[in-house]
Scaffold this motif. Structure first.
Motif, PDB file in Angstrom:
ATOM      1  N   LEU A   1       0.821  -1.212   0.000  1.00 34.65           N
ATOM      2  CA  LEU A   1       0.000   0.000   0.000  1.00 34.65           C
ATOM      3  C   LEU A   1       0.853   1.260   0.000  1.00 34.65           C
ATOM      4  CD1 LEU A   1      -2.766  -0.923   2.603  1.00 34.65           C
ATOM      5  CD2 LEU A   1      -2.945  -0.967   0.117  1.00 34.65           C
ATOM      6  N   LYS A   2       1.902   1.272   0.821  1.00 37.50           N
ATOM      7  CA  LYS A   2       2.694   2.489   0.971  1.00 37.50           C
ATOM      8  C   LYS A   2       4.101   2.164   1.437  1.00 37.50           C
ATOM      9  CE  LYS A   2       2.650   7.027   3.250  1.00 37.50           C
ATOM     10  NZ  LYS A   2       2.748   7.766   1.960  1.00 37.50           N
ATOM     11  N   TRP A   3       5.077   2.792   0.811  1.00 36.94           N
ATOM     12  CA  TRP A   3       6.467   2.723   1.277  1.00 36.94           C
ATOM     13  C   TRP A   3       6.724   3.919   2.191  1.00 36.94           C
ATOM     14  CZ3 TRP A   3       9.421  -1.333   1.135  1.00 36.94           C
ATOM     15  CH2 TRP A   3       9.314  -2.270   0.106  1.00 36.94           C
ATOM     16  N   TYR A   4       7.327   3.663   3.337  1.00 40.70           N
ATOM     17  CA  TYR A   4       7.691   4.734   4.260  1.00 40.70           C
ATOM     18  C   TYR A   4       9.159   5.135   4.115  1.00 40.70           C
ATOM     19  CZ  TYR A   4       3.268   3.605   6.558  1.00 40.70           C
ATOM     20  OH  TYR A   4       1.951   3.390   6.823  1.00 40.70           O
ATOM     21  N   VAL A   5       9.900   4.408   3.272  1.00 44.26           N
ATOM     22  CA  VAL A   5      11.312   4.714   3.047  1.00 44.26           C
ATOM     23  C   VAL A   5      11.575   4.731   1.548  1.00 44.26           C
ATOM     24  CG1 VAL A   5      12.071   3.715   5.237  1.00 44.26           C
ATOM     25  CG2 VAL A   5      11.951   2.263   3.197  1.00 44.26           C
TER      26      VAL A   5
ATOM     27  N   VAL B   1       9.433   0.438  10.871  1.00 46.67           N
ATOM     28  CA  VAL B   1       8.412   0.110   9.871  1.00 46.67           C
ATOM     29  C   VAL B   1       8.827   0.733   8.535  1.00 46.67           C
ATOM     30  CG1 VAL B   1       6.023   0.460   9.177  1.00 46.67           C
ATOM     31  CG2 VAL B   1       6.558  -0.084  11.549  1.00 46.67           C
ATOM     32  N   VAL B   2       8.903  -0.094   7.491  1.00 47.01           N
ATOM     33  CA  VAL B   2       9.332   0.393   6.179  1.00 47.01           C
ATOM     34  C   VAL B   2       8.198   0.447   5.169  1.00 47.01           C
ATOM     35  CG1 VAL B   2      11.726  -0.318   6.480  1.00 47.01           C
ATOM     36  CG2 VAL B   2      10.076  -1.938   5.492  1.00 47.01           C
ATOM     37  N   CYS B   3       7.112  -0.322   5.392  1.00 45.53           N
ATOM     38  CA  CYS B   3       6.009  -0.279   4.451  1.00 45.53           C
ATOM     39  C   CYS B   3       4.748  -0.799   5.097  1.00 45.53           C
ATOM     40  CB  CYS B   3       6.320  -1.075   3.182  1.00 45.53           C
ATOM     41  SG  CYS B   3       6.411  -2.865   3.418  1.00 45.53           S
ATOM     42  N   GLU B   4       3.621  -0.504   4.449  1.00 50.26           N
ATOM     43  CA  GLU B   4       2.331  -1.027   4.868  1.00 50.26           C
ATOM     44  C   GLU B   4       1.795  -1.896   3.744  1.00 50.26           C
ATOM     45  OE1 GLU B   4      -1.956   0.571   6.626  1.00 50.26           O
ATOM     46  OE2 GLU B   4      -0.781   1.852   5.312  1.00 50.26           O
ATOM     47  N   VAL B   5       1.327  -3.095   4.088  1.00 46.14           N
ATOM     48  CA  VAL B   5       0.791  -4.012   3.086  1.00 46.14           C
ATOM     49  C   VAL B   5      -0.622  -4.402   3.479  1.00 46.14           C
ATOM     50  CG1 VAL B   5       3.081  -4.901   2.559  1.00 46.14           C
ATOM     51  CG2 VAL B   5       1.667  -6.105   4.230  1.00 46.14           C
ATOM     52  N   GLU B   6      -1.402  -4.783   2.487  1.00 43.63           N
ATOM     53  CA  GLU B   6      -2.764  -5.229   2.730  1.00 43.63           C
ATOM     54  C   GLU B   6      -2.934  -6.649   2.232  1.00 43.63           C
ATOM     55  OE1 GLU B   6      -7.288  -3.596   2.132  1.00 43.63           O
ATOM     56  OE2 GLU B   6      -5.915  -3.429   0.440  1.00 43.63           O
TER      57      GLU B   6
ATOM     58  N   VAL C   1      -1.350  -4.278   7.335  1.00 39.66           N
ATOM     59  CA  VAL C   1      -0.323  -4.572   8.330  1.00 39.66           C
ATOM     60  C   VAL C   1       0.937  -3.791   7.993  1.00 39.66           C
ATOM     61  CG1 VAL C   1       1.076  -6.386   9.392  1.00 39.66           C
ATOM     62  CG2 VAL C   1      -1.250  -6.899   8.652  1.00 39.66           C
ATOM     63  N   GLU C   2       1.585  -3.245   9.000  1.00 39.56           N
ATOM     64  CA  GLU C   2       2.867  -2.563   8.819  1.00 39.56           C
ATOM     65  C   GLU C   2       4.003  -3.562   9.004  1.00 39.56           C
ATOM     66  OE1 GLU C   2       2.668   0.631  11.630  1.00 39.56           O
ATOM     67  OE2 GLU C   2       1.905   2.035  10.128  1.00 39.56           O
TER      68      GLU C   2
ATOM     69  N   PHE D   1       9.467  -3.360  -5.552  1.00 33.60           N
ATOM     70  CA  PHE D   1       8.129  -3.227  -6.125  1.00 33.60           C
ATOM     71  C   PHE D   1       7.547  -1.858  -5.784  1.00 33.60           C
ATOM     72  CE2 PHE D   1       8.775  -7.768  -5.406  1.00 33.60           C
ATOM     73  CZ  PHE D   1       8.416  -8.300  -6.645  1.00 33.60           C
ATOM     74  N   PRO D   2       6.835  -1.242  -6.712  1.00 36.40           N
ATOM     75  CA  PRO D   2       6.202   0.048  -6.415  1.00 36.40           C
ATOM     76  C   PRO D   2       4.926  -0.141  -5.607  1.00 36.40           C
ATOM     77  CG  PRO D   2       5.677  -0.624  -8.652  1.00 36.40           C
ATOM     78  CD  PRO D   2       6.647  -1.648  -8.120  1.00 36.40           C
ATOM     79  N   GLU D   3       4.419   0.949  -5.059  1.00 33.22           N
ATOM     80  CA  GLU D   3       3.149   0.907  -4.340  1.00 33.22           C
ATOM     81  C   GLU D   3       2.035   0.460  -5.273  1.00 33.22           C
ATOM     82  OE1 GLU D   3       2.600   4.807  -2.779  1.00 33.22           O
ATOM     83  OE2 GLU D   3       4.216   4.636  -1.289  1.00 33.22           O
ATOM     84  N   GLY D   4       1.086  -0.316  -4.725  1.00 32.41           N
ATOM     85  CA  GLY D   4      -0.023  -0.809  -5.518  1.00 32.41           C
ATOM     86  C   GLY D   4       0.223  -2.165  -6.141  1.00 32.41           C
ATOM     87  N   THR D   5       1.431  -2.710  -5.962  1.00 33.82           N
ATOM     88  CA  THR D   5       1.763  -4.013  -6.544  1.00 33.82           C
ATOM     89  C   THR D   5       1.386  -5.138  -5.587  1.00 33.82           C
ATOM     90  OG1 THR D   5       3.637  -3.020  -7.709  1.00 33.82           O
ATOM     91  CG2 THR D   5       3.595  -5.419  -7.549  1.00 33.82           C
ATOM     92  N   THR D   6       0.768  -6.185  -6.111  1.00 35.71           N
ATOM     93  CA  THR D   6       0.482  -7.379  -5.317  1.00 35.71           C
ATOM     94  C   THR D   6       1.663  -8.333  -5.436  1.00 35.71           C
ATOM     95  OG1 THR D   6      -1.898  -7.157  -5.637  1.00 35.71           O
ATOM     96  CG2 THR D   6      -1.082  -9.331  -4.988  1.00 35.71           C
ATOM     97  N   VAL D   7       2.224  -8.708  -4.297  1.00 34.27           N
ATOM     98  CA  VAL D   7       3.455  -9.485  -4.245  1.00 34.27           C
ATOM     99  C   VAL D   7       3.192 -10.821  -3.562  1.00 34.27           C
ATOM    100  CG1 VAL D   7       5.856  -9.506  -3.450  1.00 34.27           C
ATOM    101  CG2 VAL D   7       4.784  -7.345  -4.104  1.00 34.27           C
TER     102      VAL D   7
END
Length: 475
Positions: free
Chosen positions: A29-33, A44-49, A55-56, A70-76
């Motif tokens: 969802l979002k990269w914090y770094v 915490v470096v990113c938030e994923v859904e 979850v952070e 991977f950029p934000e919005g990518t499903t991994v």
């Protein structure tokens, strides 16, 4: 499965962990770094859904961010490398890590420098030792045993230590993530719990035993001052000027909820019953409890009394608190109540639950409700908080809605919808007077709850809300 790999003595990679229970993918969802940022162990470096919650993710080592894979919005997929970190910046030229989706293992002929740290899973890692020395001969078996235990706690992967690994007893108590969550919910410091599990692992029974002497000593968080009990109205995507349609991908929590609701609606035969009740005395009780010093620091509202009324009704009619086991053709009677509270969020409907709500006093229940709502508002509800529910309340009244026919949360036997509380003309003591009135709707699984049982439960809740002194006489 480990969540980090090493591509050289300088660069380390962090993989997408399984942040739920057997999940296979998550969306970033979002990269914090960003590349070049300095990170520290536990940051915490990113938030994923995932399909269950947002979850952070904390990074399990110190260094400088080298690459975001991977950029934000990518499903991994779980197990893919998502970030590479330079753990020895300024140490001179070094071969940079390659960038495959999943890191390749190192050739056996060139073993990597050993690390004392074990793999981590969503923040359950251990601090890396600042002292490293070669283990003495003969110490490998105990180290291997410790690694096996720690590997199990970190996601089921056992990592055997190399001969040069530091053998240092862990100061962090050994406990699996669900047990840590239970201890947090009960306000128990794991360092004070006596473990009885194999290898010194703290079990759920150990935590419950530690909580028994003083279950009310947990810190009571202050509930947010905002009025609504259902968290937030889902936010629609902003329309593009001139566009006649907007398409929104269905994924993550919203996709999982949609699939679960379809499965519930077409698997469990739903029956919904309704009752309209005068709750004037309950509203007076709410006003009095707000001034009670024993309720200081917690939010008191009608939902609190409704939740307590439902718990009393379940105690009087325990057969309603059950689940249908299709595989074994059994009705599973639950002797505990994990009370779910449906919450609408921008990512979709979620239903976190209050564990062992039946054992909580009114102040404890108020504190748990406040914490549940605050966590959901912040988007921090964990998968564990949504697992294991038995009965749910959905408060549609906060939207001004009178009632509805709620769909069962999958795996549960009943769900109570609470409508708006409004001043209406009502016959009271033979005269028409303005009274506070609401409508309740109870949906239940007709495979295991027949009409008589469902009617008794709904009638009991209504009777308590009409005469809240029954909370005492019926409890």
């Amino acid at each position: 499965m480990t969540t980090m790999t090493e591509t050289s003595a300088r660069f380390r990679e962090f993989k997408m962990p399984d942040v739920g229970e057997g999940l296979t993918e998550a969306e970033i969802l979002k990269w914090y770094v960003q590349p070049g940022d300095t990170v520290t162990d536990g940051q915490v470096v990113c938030e994923v859904e995932t399909a269950k919650a947002a979850v952070e993710l904390p990074i399990p080592f110190d260094g400088v961010v080298h690459e975001l894979r991977f950029p934000e919005g990518t499903t991994v997929d779980v197990g893919q490398v998502i970030i590479a970190v330079d753990v020895a910046p300024g140490s001179g030229e070094a071969a940079e890590p390659t960038a495959p989706a999943v890191a390749e293992p190192e050739p056996a002929a060139e073993p990597e420098a050993p690390k004392a740290r074990q793999p981590v899973l969503v923040g359950y890692g251990v601090a890396e030792s600042s002292t490293k020395r070669r283990a003495r001969k003969g110490t490998e078996p105990p180290a291997a045993a410790a690694a096996a235990i720690q590997g199990e706690l970190n996601g089921g992967t056992t990592v055997a230590p190399t001969p040069a690994a530091t053998v240092v007893p862990e100061s962090r108590p050994l406990a699996k993530p669900p047990v840590r969550k239970l201890a947090k919910d009960l306000g128990i410091d794991l360092a004070t719990v006596t473990p009885t599990g194999p290898g010194g692992i703290i079990t759920r029974e150990d935590v419950h035993a530690a909580a028994t002497p003083a279950p009310a000593q947990a810190s009571v968080p202050t509930a947010p001052a905002a009025a609504p009990e259902v968290v937030a109205v889902p936010v629609a995507a902003a329309p593009v000027p001139g566009a006649r349609e907007t398409r929104i991908p269905v994924k993550g929590v919203r996709k999982a909820i949609a699939q679960a609701m379809v499965g519930s609606a077409f698997t469990a035969p739903h029956v919904t019953e309704f009752v309209t009740v005068d709750v004037t005395r309950t509203m007076k009780l709410v006003a009095e409890l707000k001034e009670d010093k024993d309720m200081a620091g917690v939010r008191v509202n009608p939902l609190l009394i409704i939740a307590k009324a439902l718990l009393v009704a379940i105690k009087r009619n325990p057969e309603v608190n059950a689940a249908w086991d299709e595989a074994n053709q059994e009705i599973v009677q639950k002797h505990y109540v994990n009370l779910g509270i449906a919450a609408a969020t921008p990512r979709g409907l979620i239903v976190p639950n209050i564990k062992d709500a039946h054992d909580k006093t009114l102040p404890q229940l108020a504190a748990a409700l406040g914490e549940l709502v605050a966590t959901a508002r912040e988007g921090k509800t964990s998968p564990a908080a949504m697992a294991g529910g038995t009965v749910t309340i959905t408060n549609v009244g906060v939207f001004g809605v009178d009632t509805g026919t709620p769909i069962l949360n999958p795996g549960e036997s009943a769900i109570l919808a609470v409508g708006a509380i409004k001043l209406q003309p009502w016959v009271h003591k033979g005269k028409v007077k303005p009274r506070q009135v609401t409508t309740l709707a109870l949906s239940f699984d007709h495979r295991l709850v027949d009409g008589e049982l469902g009617s008794r439960v709904l009638a009991d809740v209504a009777a308590i809300l009409e005469q809240p002194k029954r909370l005492i006489t019926w409890a």
